[in-house]
Enzyme design. Structure first.
Site, short mmCIF file in Angstrom:
data_model
loop_
_atom_site.label_atom_id
_atom_site.label_comp_id
_atom_site.label_asym_id
_atom_site.label_seq_id
_atom_site.Cartn_x
_atom_site.Cartn_y
_atom_site.Cartn_z
CB CYS A 76 -7.69 -4.65 -5.10
SG CYS A 76 -9.06 -5.81 -4.94
CG HIS A 77 -5.48 -10.35 -5.90
ND1 HIS A 77 -6.32 -10.00 -6.95
CD2 HIS A 77 -4.46 -11.05 -6.44
CE1 HIS A 77 -5.81 -10.50 -8.07
NE2 HIS A 77 -4.69 -11.13 -7.79
CE1 TYR A 92 -3.99 -2.07 0.49
CE2 TYR A 92 -2.65 -3.24 2.07
CZ TYR A 92 -3.78 -3.17 1.30
OH TYR A 92 -4.69 -4.19 1.31
CG ASN A 109 -11.43 -3.54 -7.49
OD1 ASN A 109 -12.16 -3.32 -8.45
ND2 ASN A 109 -10.41 -4.38 -7.55
CD GLU A 159 -2.38 -12.82 -9.42
OE1 GLU A 159 -1.65 -12.02 -8.80
OE2 GLU A 159 -3.43 -12.49 -9.98
#
Length: 172
Positions: free
Chosen positions: A121-122, A92, A113, A152
């Site tokens: 946003c993850h 952040y 979001n 991911e």
């Protein structure tokens, strides 16, 4: 439960999809026991194909019309989120620095979001742990964030694994 145009199966949950015309405008994480849509229309089939491609390859670039609704600031943050590559989360604080704003403001925009996964946003985590997800500091939303990061190729911060286990113990 809100009204959805479709409910799709996902590996870790169900996804409630809302469209305005042909544009996807909302995507919500739902419990895995919510029944999926049986007869999807063309928009839903396309979204399903795009999500399937993402489930097989987290670097898949989404190719479908989606239109997030938000404030100018939220849109600026969401645009920046789409530039974060899969498997390479940022914090952040780092994102806030790039945007010339405060980490808390970035966190609030991430939590608002309307199109998670497509607007990833993850991929934004706290400097010392997982951070929040969908305005939640614990529970199922963070399990989804952990799953997405692992999918991911990013390890969830160890502090979340401990927090998630503590939450499960408390729920018993």
């Amino acid at each position: 439960m809100p009204d959805y145009d479709a409910i799709l199966a996902a590996p870790m949950c169900r996804l409630g999809a809302r469209f305005t015309g042909d544009a996807l405008t909302g995507l919500d994480f739902l419990p895995p026991d919510v029944p999926a849509t049986v007869r999807p229309d063309a928009r839903v089939r396309r979204l399903s194909r795009e999500l399937d491609a993402y489930w097989h390859d987290p670097a898949h670039p989404f190719d479908l019309l989606f239109v997030p609704q938000g404030t100018p600031f939220q849109l600026r943050v969401w645009h920046a989120l789409m530039k974060i590559p899969a498997g390479r989360p940022t914090t952040y604080g780092a994102l806030a620095q790039r945007l010339g704003t405060a980490p808390r403001a970035v966190g609030q925009a991430c939590g608002a979001n309307p199109l998670p996964i497509l607007i990833p946003c993850h991929r934004v985590v706290a400097a010392g742990g997982l951070g929040g997800f969908m305005h939640a500091a614990s529970g199922a939303p963070l399990d989804v964030k952990t799953w997405l990061l692992a999918h991911e190729g990013s390890a969830a911060p160890a502090s979340h694994a401990r927090d998630a286990e503590t939450d499960r113990r408390r729920a018993r």
